[in-house]
Design a protein around this motif. Sequence first.
Motif, PDB file in Angstrom:
ATOM      1  N   SER A 157       0.795  -1.230   0.000  1.00  0.00           N
ATOM      2  CA  SER A 157       0.000   0.000   0.000  1.00  0.00           C
ATOM      3  C   SER A 157       0.820   1.269   0.000  1.00  0.00           C
ATOM      4  O   SER A 157       0.285   2.344   0.249  1.00  0.00           O
ATOM      5  CB  SER A 157      -0.937  -0.001   1.215  1.00  0.00           C
ATOM      6  OG  SER A 157      -0.191  -0.044   2.417  1.00  0.00           O
ATOM      7  N   GLY A 158       2.116   1.178  -0.236  1.00  0.00           N
ATOM      8  CA  GLY A 158       2.910   2.396  -0.315  1.00  0.00           C
ATOM      9  C   GLY A 158       3.113   3.083   1.013  1.00  0.00           C
ATOM     10  O   GLY A 158       3.448   4.266   1.056  1.00  0.00           O
ATOM     11  N   GLY A 159       2.898   2.390   2.112  1.00  0.00           N
ATOM     12  CA  GLY A 159       3.145   2.966   3.416  1.00  0.00           C
ATOM     13  C   GLY A 159       1.972   3.708   4.008  1.00  0.00           C
ATOM     14  O   GLY A 159       1.939   3.969   5.204  1.00  0.00           O
ATOM     15  N   THR A 173      -3.015  10.518  -6.789  1.00  0.00           N
ATOM     16  CA  THR A 173      -2.550  10.342  -5.417  1.00  0.00           C
ATOM     17  C   THR A 173      -1.331   9.431  -5.439  1.00  0.00           C
ATOM     18  O   THR A 173      -1.348   8.380  -6.070  1.00  0.00           O
ATOM     19  CB  THR A 173      -3.648   9.715  -4.539  1.00  0.00           C
ATOM     20  OG1 THR A 173      -4.789  10.576  -4.512  1.00  0.00           O
ATOM     21  CG2 THR A 173      -3.141   9.509  -3.121  1.00  0.00           C
ATOM     22  N   ARG A 174      -0.286   9.851  -4.737  1.00  0.00           N
ATOM     23  CA  ARG A 174       0.942   9.048  -4.653  1.00  0.00           C
ATOM     24  C   ARG A 174       1.310   8.875  -3.185  1.00  0.00           C
ATOM     25  O   ARG A 174       1.382   9.845  -2.433  1.00  0.00           O
ATOM     26  CB  ARG A 174       2.097   9.731  -5.393  1.00  0.00           C
ATOM     27  CG  ARG A 174       3.446   8.997  -5.261  1.00  0.00           C
ATOM     28  CD  ARG A 174       4.584   9.828  -5.815  1.00  0.00           C
ATOM     29  NE  ARG A 174       5.891   9.227  -5.533  1.00  0.00           N
ATOM     30  CZ  ARG A 174       6.565   8.472  -6.391  1.00  0.00           C
ATOM     31  NH1 ARG A 174       6.055   8.236  -7.591  1.00  0.00           N
ATOM     32  NH2 ARG A 174       7.741   7.962  -6.069  1.00  0.00           N
ATOM     33  N   ALA A 175       1.507   7.619  -2.774  1.00  0.00           N
ATOM     34  CA  ALA A 175       1.965   7.319  -1.428  1.00  0.00           C
ATOM     35  C   ALA A 175       3.178   6.406  -1.528  1.00  0.00           C
ATOM     36  O   ALA A 175       3.239   5.541  -2.405  1.00  0.00           O
ATOM     37  CB  ALA A 175       0.862   6.640  -0.619  1.00  0.00           C
ATOM     38  N   ASP A 208       5.193   9.046   3.116  1.00  0.00           N
ATOM     39  CA  ASP A 208       4.598  10.334   2.789  1.00  0.00           C
ATOM     40  C   ASP A 208       3.623  10.172   1.645  1.00  0.00           C
ATOM     41  O   ASP A 208       3.558   9.131   0.986  1.00  0.00           O
ATOM     42  CB  ASP A 208       5.672  11.362   2.435  1.00  0.00           C
ATOM     43  CG  ASP A 208       6.517  10.937   1.249  1.00  0.00           C
ATOM     44  OD1 ASP A 208       6.005  10.956   0.114  1.00  0.00           O
ATOM     45  OD2 ASP A 208       7.686  10.568   1.453  1.00  0.00           O
ATOM     46  N   SER A 209       2.830  11.214   1.419  1.00  0.00           N
ATOM     47  CA  SER A 209       1.813  11.218   0.373  1.00  0.00           C
ATOM     48  C   SER A 209       1.650  12.634  -0.144  1.00  0.00           C
ATOM     49  O   SER A 209       1.808  13.601   0.613  1.00  0.00           O
ATOM     50  CB  SER A 209       0.476  10.699   0.929  1.00  0.00           C
ATOM     51  OG  SER A 209      -0.570  10.893  -0.004  1.00  0.00           O
ATOM     52  N   ASN A 210       1.331  12.755  -1.434  1.00  0.00           N
ATOM     53  CA  ASN A 210       1.106  14.089  -1.984  1.00  0.00           C
ATOM     54  C   ASN A 210      -0.224  14.682  -1.537  1.00  0.00           C
ATOM     55  O   ASN A 210      -0.535  15.828  -1.862  1.00  0.00           O
ATOM     56  CB  ASN A 210       1.200  14.078  -3.512  1.00  0.00           C
ATOM     57  CG  ASN A 210       0.081  13.278  -4.167  1.00  0.00           C
ATOM     58  OD1 ASN A 210      -0.640  12.526  -3.504  1.00  0.00           O
ATOM     59  ND2 ASN A 210      -0.058  13.428  -5.478  1.00  0.00           N
ATOM     60  N   VAL A 211      -1.015  13.905  -0.774  1.00  0.00           N
ATOM     61  CA  VAL A 211      -2.216  14.471  -0.158  1.00  0.00           C
ATOM     62  C   VAL A 211      -1.825  15.600   0.788  1.00  0.00           C
ATOM     63  O   VAL A 211      -2.552  16.577   0.955  1.00  0.00           O
ATOM     64  CB  VAL A 211      -3.001  13.368   0.589  1.00  0.00           C
ATOM     65  CG1 VAL A 211      -4.129  13.967   1.419  1.00  0.00           C
ATOM     66  CG2 VAL A 211      -3.546  12.361  -0.404  1.00  0.00           C
ATOM     67  N   ALA A 212      -0.650  15.462   1.424  1.00  0.00           N
ATOM     68  CA  ALA A 212      -0.126  16.499   2.306  1.00  0.00           C
ATOM     69  C   ALA A 212       1.374  16.606   2.041  1.00  0.00           C
ATOM     70  O   ALA A 212       2.179  15.881   2.623  1.00  0.00           O
ATOM     71  CB  ALA A 212      -0.391  16.155   3.766  1.00  0.00           C
ATOM     72  N   THR A 213       1.759  17.509   1.148  1.00  0.00           N
ATOM     73  CA  THR A 213       3.137  17.563   0.651  1.00  0.00           C
ATOM     74  C   THR A 213       4.140  17.981   1.719  1.00  0.00           C
ATOM     75  O   THR A 213       5.317  17.632   1.622  1.00  0.00           O
ATOM     76  CB  THR A 213       3.233  18.523  -0.542  1.00  0.00           C
ATOM     77  OG1 THR A 213       2.722  19.811  -0.154  1.00  0.00           O
ATOM     78  CG2 THR A 213       2.420  18.000  -1.721  1.00  0.00           C
ATOM     79  N   ASP A 214       3.712  18.750   2.725  1.00  0.00           N
ATOM     80  CA  ASP A 214       4.643  19.201   3.760  1.00  0.00           C
ATOM     81  C   ASP A 214       4.541  18.351   5.025  1.00  0.00           C
ATOM     82  O   ASP A 214       4.986  18.758   6.099  1.00  0.00           O
ATOM     83  CB  ASP A 214       4.394  20.677   4.097  1.00  0.00           C
ATOM     84  CG  ASP A 214       2.972  20.930   4.575  1.00  0.00           C
ATOM     85  OD1 ASP A 214       2.131  20.011   4.431  1.00  0.00           O
ATOM     86  OD2 ASP A 214       2.698  22.033   5.087  1.00  0.00           O
ATOM     87  N   TYR A 215       3.958  17.172   4.899  1.00  0.00           N
ATOM     88  CA  TYR A 215       3.726  16.308   6.060  1.00  0.00           C
ATOM     89  C   TYR A 215       4.369  14.957   5.793  1.00  0.00           C
ATOM     90  O   TYR A 215       4.105  14.317   4.780  1.00  0.00           O
ATOM     91  CB  TYR A 215       2.216  16.155   6.265  1.00  0.00           C
ATOM     92  CG  TYR A 215       1.783  15.255   7.399  1.00  0.00           C
ATOM     93  CD1 TYR A 215       1.619  15.756   8.678  1.00  0.00           C
ATOM     94  CD2 TYR A 215       1.508  13.906   7.177  1.00  0.00           C
ATOM     95  CE1 TYR A 215       1.191  14.942   9.716  1.00  0.00           C
ATOM     96  CE2 TYR A 215       1.087  13.084   8.209  1.00  0.00           C
ATOM     97  CZ  TYR A 215       0.927  13.610   9.479  1.00  0.00           C
ATOM     98  OH  TYR A 215       0.499  12.807  10.496  1.00  0.00           O
ATOM     99  N   SER A 273      -5.231   7.397   8.357  1.00  0.00           N
ATOM    100  CA  SER A 273      -4.766   7.493   6.980  1.00  0.00           C
ATOM    101  C   SER A 273      -4.610   8.955   6.574  1.00  0.00           C
ATOM    102  O   SER A 273      -5.151   9.868   7.210  1.00  0.00           O
ATOM    103  CB  SER A 273      -5.744   6.790   6.041  1.00  0.00           C
ATOM    104  OG  SER A 273      -6.940   7.543   5.928  1.00  0.00           O
ATOM    105  N   TYR A 274      -3.885   9.159   5.486  1.00  0.00           N
ATOM    106  CA  TYR A 274      -3.720  10.520   4.967  1.00  0.00           C
ATOM    107  C   TYR A 274      -5.062  11.118   4.571  1.00  0.00           C
ATOM    108  O   TYR A 274      -5.322  12.304   4.789  1.00  0.00           O
ATOM    109  CB  TYR A 274      -2.769  10.508   3.777  1.00  0.00           C
ATOM    110  CG  TYR A 274      -1.316  10.424   4.164  1.00  0.00           C
ATOM    111  CD1 TYR A 274      -0.594  11.571   4.472  1.00  0.00           C
ATOM    112  CD2 TYR A 274      -0.665   9.201   4.241  1.00  0.00           C
ATOM    113  CE1 TYR A 274       0.741  11.504   4.830  1.00  0.00           C
ATOM    114  CE2 TYR A 274       0.671   9.116   4.601  1.00  0.00           C
ATOM    115  CZ  TYR A 274       1.369  10.270   4.898  1.00  0.00           C
ATOM    116  OH  TYR A 274       2.687  10.198   5.272  1.00  0.00           O
ATOM    117  N   ALA A 275      -5.945  10.309   3.965  1.00  0.00           N
ATOM    118  CA  ALA A 275      -7.255  10.820   3.556  1.00  0.00           C
ATOM    119  C   ALA A 275      -8.076  11.228   4.763  1.00  0.00           C
ATOM    120  O   ALA A 275      -8.795  12.244   4.741  1.00  0.00           O
ATOM    121  CB  ALA A 275      -7.989   9.763   2.736  1.00  0.00           C
ATOM    122  N   GLU A 276      -7.999  10.453   5.853  1.00  0.00           N
ATOM    123  CA  GLU A 276      -8.750  10.801   7.066  1.00  0.00           C
ATOM    124  C   GLU A 276      -8.203  12.078   7.695  1.00  0.00           C
ATOM    125  O   GLU A 276      -8.952  12.904   8.218  1.00  0.00           O
ATOM    126  CB  GLU A 276      -8.680   9.648   8.064  1.00  0.00           C
ATOM    127  CG  GLU A 276      -9.466   8.417   7.613  1.00  0.00           C
ATOM    128  CD  GLU A 276      -9.166   7.187   8.463  1.00  0.00           C
ATOM    129  OE1 GLU A 276     -10.014   6.292   8.522  1.00  0.00           O
ATOM    130  OE2 GLU A 276      -8.059   7.127   9.058  1.00  0.00           O
TER     131      GLU A 276
END
Length: 624
Positions: A107-109, A303-305, A340-347, A413-416
């Motif tokens: 799942s890409g982490g 979305t990239r994780a 990390d995920s591009n859902v939150a680029t600075d996180y 999750s990043y989405a949550e």
Amino acid sequence: MTHTRLLLLTTALLAPLSAARAQEVTVLPPIIVSGGLTPAPADAYGRAHTVLSREEIEARGVTTLQDALRGVPGVAVSSSGPSSTQIRIRGAEANHTLILVDGVEVSGGSPADYFLSGLSVQNIERVEVLRGPQSVFYGSSASAGVVNIITDKGAEGLHYGGSAEVGNGHSASAHVSQRSVQGGLSLNLSQLDDHGFDYSGDGGEKDGLRRNTIGLAGDWKATDTLTFGSTLRWTKEEYEYDSFGPSTGEADLIVDDKTPEGETREFQGALFGELSTLGGRLTHRLDYQRSVFKLDTFESDLTRAESDTLKYRLSYGLDGLPVDQARHLLNVLVEHEDDDSNVATDYERERESVALEYRASLDNGLDLQAGVRRDDNKVFDDFTGWTLGLSWRIPGQPVRLHASAGRAQVDPSYAELFGSASAIGNPDLIPEQNRSYDLGAEFTFLNGRALVDVTYFHEQLTNEITNLYILVAPETYRAFAFNADGESPREGIEVTGKLQATDALDLSFGYTYLDAQGPDGRIEVRRPKHELQLSSTLFFLQDRASATATVRHVAGNYDDQFYGAYERAELPNYTTLDLAAGYDLTKEVRLTGRVTNLFDESYSDVWGYATRGRQAYVGVQARW
């Protein structure tokens, strides 16, 4: 490290295989590869588990992981179409189960649930399903269990083969391997072109799926004490799907017959080196793993994780014996992971972990497995998880008692946390925590021709992340995730049975009773209360032919009605029958055929979504 660098390193490490000499390979007793920080003997393993062999999966005629897992005790499979299938172990949420291929997460982490879609079980050795908290060994996302697909690495010598099947599309696979005592190299290819069916169930266009996978694995024994190895896997999938339309207040209009498309790309890679010292009493293993998952759909942006994990494991035989023979074994794991995920680029999340595992094989058939793990989290509070497993083969009796308990955690999750096309983010979420125990007994009788295992389990989830649906625009709702107060209890019974009724007839069954409730006392969705699977395989024509019938019954499944007041309602019970058969044209070539949902049962796992009707397939398998 890029994919190209991983490939170059793999090639360099495995190049000496061309000079490897063929020697005899030792056959090891059955083990659970995923059972701890090192493989565990199956007959001494205290935690509840199921191992699906390649032969069992082929006899049932299934080609994807989601279908292979249907009917496994303690596992619920729910699908809103082949491209969107979730699994839930022991009533937990889908993202509480970790999916692995050869020990590498897919799942890409991101601790969001992984949609199984067309994940193939072609070219595999087996599938291991571990139930109960496994976070001591695998970290976050393994609080309810682990599913590990172990691919076929080949036996000694040169082996190759493949398969092809047609019926509402086609599938194909190919395998080639070369192995000697000094190591081996294997290449697995698979392709699935499923024409699909209309998810909305209103007679519209079919929603299909196309998936291509390449897997490369190898290991090389550089010296008598030093081994290198690698696994690499690439997947591309394209699919069509139907999704929810505006909330009209009418149940038969909630899923629109649309033509949106989606695409996923996956990469999993691992490199390892293992050194044996002190005559095998002390071993060291260094692993680097990388996982990348990309999702691009018609309705949302790309979305990239991704995750990178570095692990060091030390194993020590406390009783002076080699690690693989020790009756008292200590394993130590030091791990660094970031995702990390591009859902939150600075996180970006980072975690430093230390885990200890002790195993003892005591007198009178008693075996112990105990472990503890400390996670130093950059973002969330630090956490200590633990696990304990006991197995007792009662001397002189065909009975083995087993029990396990543990504590684990799952990060949001990043989405949550940050939102998505269908969700509003909540950065104040905290991790969910799960406590669990189970008690079971395994009985063997009829001179070893029959086996029955009965397990009771109880799990308690706290800080459960649940959704509140908020009207954000006319006829448009979005989910808002929050940590619910209170505890979410889950308990039930898992039963497994196998019987060699005659030399030509094998029978098996699996049953799950589950009572899963949220903190408000309501039944949790998409977790059937009763699930029963019966399977029989008949061998005939001097064992050149076989036929398998599999009956599956599901009852007490609830889901939310995604319209109007979003009420929770029980879905209709259903029973399906699948048939599969095969005939050996030669020792190497086998003709296969199967029919799924023979009686064309109309049913649903997810409110508003139809399921596939009767389908027939014919194919051929070859191995040399």
